[in-house]
Design an enzyme around this catalytic site. Sequence first.
Site, short mmCIF file in Angstrom:
data_model
loop_
_atom_site.label_atom_id
_atom_site.label_comp_id
_atom_site.label_asym_id
_atom_site.label_seq_id
_atom_site.Cartn_x
_atom_site.Cartn_y
_atom_site.Cartn_z
NE ARG A 254 -4.40 -1.47 0.00
CZ ARG A 254 -4.67 -2.30 -1.20
NH1 ARG A 254 -3.81 -2.44 -1.20
NH2 ARG A 254 -5.92 -3.67 -0.54
CG HIS A 302 -3.63 0.66 -6.24
ND1 HIS A 302 -4.16 0.36 -5.34
CD2 HIS A 302 -4.00 -1.56 -5.70
CE1 HIS A 302 -4.46 -0.36 -3.93
NE2 HIS A 302 -4.22 -1.37 -5.31
P1 NDP Z 1 -1.70 -11.77 3.89
O1 NDP Z 1 -2.18 -11.79 5.34
O2 NDP Z 1 -2.32 -13.31 3.89
O3 NDP Z 1 -0.16 -11.96 4.32
C1 NDP Z 1 0.42 -11.01 4.98
C2 NDP Z 1 1.91 -11.10 5.85
O4 NDP Z 1 2.55 -9.91 6.05
C3 NDP Z 1 1.95 -12.84 6.68
O5 NDP Z 1 2.78 -13.45 6.11
C4 NDP Z 1 2.10 -11.33 8.46
O6 NDP Z 1 2.90 -12.01 9.00
C5 NDP Z 1 2.77 -10.41 7.69
N1 NDP Z 1 2.51 -9.36 8.58
C6 NDP Z 1 1.60 -8.63 8.78
N2 NDP Z 1 1.90 -7.86 9.66
C7 NDP Z 1 3.17 -7.92 10.14
C8 NDP Z 1 4.40 -7.07 10.39
N3 NDP Z 1 3.93 -6.41 11.91
N4 NDP Z 1 5.10 -7.57 10.65
C9 NDP Z 1 5.75 -8.82 9.81
N5 NDP Z 1 5.13 -9.22 9.05
C10 NDP Z 1 3.83 -8.52 9.05
O7 NDP Z 1 -2.61 -11.27 3.26
P2 NDP Z 1 -1.95 -10.98 1.39
O8 NDP Z 1 -0.62 -11.76 1.12
O9 NDP Z 1 -3.03 -11.60 0.70
O10 NDP Z 1 -1.48 -9.83 1.08
C11 NDP Z 1 -1.00 -8.77 1.29
C12 NDP Z 1 -1.13 -7.44 0.93
O11 NDP Z 1 -0.61 -7.22 -0.63
C13 NDP Z 1 -2.74 -6.55 0.86
O12 NDP Z 1 -3.27 -6.47 2.38
C14 NDP Z 1 -2.86 -5.73 0.33
O13 NDP Z 1 -1.96 -4.85 0.62
C15 NDP Z 1 -1.68 -5.59 -0.31
N6 NDP Z 1 -2.01 -6.36 -2.05
C16 NDP Z 1 -2.01 -5.53 -3.34
C17 NDP Z 1 -1.90 -5.08 -4.90
C18 NDP Z 1 -2.42 -4.78 -5.29
O14 NDP Z 1 -2.76 -4.09 -6.45
N7 NDP Z 1 -1.14 -3.51 -5.53
C19 NDP Z 1 -3.80 -6.27 -4.63
C20 NDP Z 1 -3.80 -7.59 -3.40
C21 NDP Z 1 -2.83 -6.64 -2.18
P3 NDP Z 1 1.68 -13.55 9.84
O15 NDP Z 1 2.33 -14.50 8.53
O16 NDP Z 1 3.03 -14.16 10.89
O17 NDP Z 1 0.94 -13.41 10.58
C1 OXD Z 2 -6.60 -5.16 -2.95
C2 OXD Z 2 -5.99 -4.48 -3.84
O1 OXD Z 2 -6.47 -5.44 -2.00
O2 OXD Z 2 -6.81 -4.73 -5.13
O3 OXD Z 2 -7.31 -6.18 -3.03
O4 OXD Z 2 -5.31 -3.63 -4.04
#
Ligand code: NDP
Ligand code: OXD
Length: 339
Positions: A254, A302
């Site tokens: 983000r 995005h």
């Molecule tokens: P998940 O919830 O599956 O994974 C999040 C990961 O981040 C986990 O491994 C988690 O650790 C880690 N994490 C969270 N907080 C912390 C922290 N404080 N310190 C260290 N690690 C942390 O999310 P997704 O993989 O599904 O998606 C990730 C992000 O991608 C979304 O939240 C969104 O913001 C972004 N996104 C962007 C898109 C785009 O088009 N640009 C499209 C879709 C998503 P743990 O495993 O230990 O919980």
């Molecule tokens: C999502 C994105 O979070 O599009 O799905 O960024």
Amino acid sequence: MMSQSTGTIASEIQRIGEPRPSLGGRDALRPIAVAYKSDPVRGAVWHEMFQSQLPEASFRIWPEIGIAEEVEYLVAWVPPPDLESALPNLKVLFSIGAGIDQLNLDAIPPHVKVVRMLDPDLTRGMVEYATLGVLALHRDLPHFVADQQAGRWSHRSLHRAVERRVGIMGLGILGHAVAEALQTFGFPLRGWSASPKTIDGMQTFAGLKELGAFLSGCDILICLLPLTDETRGILCRATFEQLPMGARLLNVGRGGHLIEDDLIAALASGRIDCAILDVLQDEPPAADHPLLRHPQVIVTPHIASTTLPQAAAQRVCRLIERHRSGLPMEGVIDRRRGY
Ligand code: NDP
Ligand code: OXD
């Protein structure tokens, strides 16, 4: 193939394709009212999918939601601010996005489950974009684009993938899938998450106390974290200073993860060599935003990945059936963690 102690993409795909659970007991008779509050053009596709996939549901597009008290399910990117009074009998809020940082969780009554979008196509889209981004950074593409725009023809020395260490912040559904794809190119991989993980073929780090050790070995840093109070502004000067000199950055999380002025300063000092950003603090950015025309940066609007409305609607239909049958739903977020 990488293996992880938590769920895998394959199991996720398999769960989404599961047969419809049968609706038993009194819930089979209760009408299902679903409200949709987002882009109306996509809403028309959702409506069609509901008609074929869950014909017993009454699908209502905001603001024409009929009797508000009947609505138990809401599909939205951003729900109405007065959610509790607007939909007093809401049970589940389905976020249209994978990330849920656009939601004000404090304004959502605690008994309402919040479910984020998990979708194999969204994961595949992110794998494509992140692979494209890492290869582009690895092969100096931002510099070649700038050279072309300036009418320059200049060579750069080639590095082998095995010499370029790639670090992924966030080892969730998307981070893990991206790691699997990058492994095939031979990049030495490392990853950072909140809780410790064991992933074949990858050096893993967890928590703030291991952040420095993680960063010190990232020639390319990918941010695939959710945006939370803990991760906001994590791509900042202090983080950049712990990276090897001349590291490269790919932000697909983000815009709120990045302190943009710190990146501009790091690009000027050479601390960061170049960057690809799919997300910015303000979207769309102002036309004169300094990163839009920065010669060391490629910006995309995005678009790294998204969910097609057909697939998303089908998934939500299956989840509603599971909820009404008393079965657990995938993607329910943990309000305490904020993701
Ligand atoms: P998940 O919830 O599956 O994974 C999040 C990961 O981040 C986990 O491994 C988690 O650790 C880690 N994490 C969270 N907080 C912390 C922290 N404080 N310190 C260290 N690690 C942390 O999310 P997704 O993989 O599904 O998606 C990730 C992000 O991608 C979304 O939240 C969104 O913001 C972004 N996104 C962007 C898109 C785009 O088009 N640009 C499209 C879709 C998503 P743990 O495993 O230990 O919980
Ligand atoms: C999502 C994105 O979070 O599009 O799905 O960024």
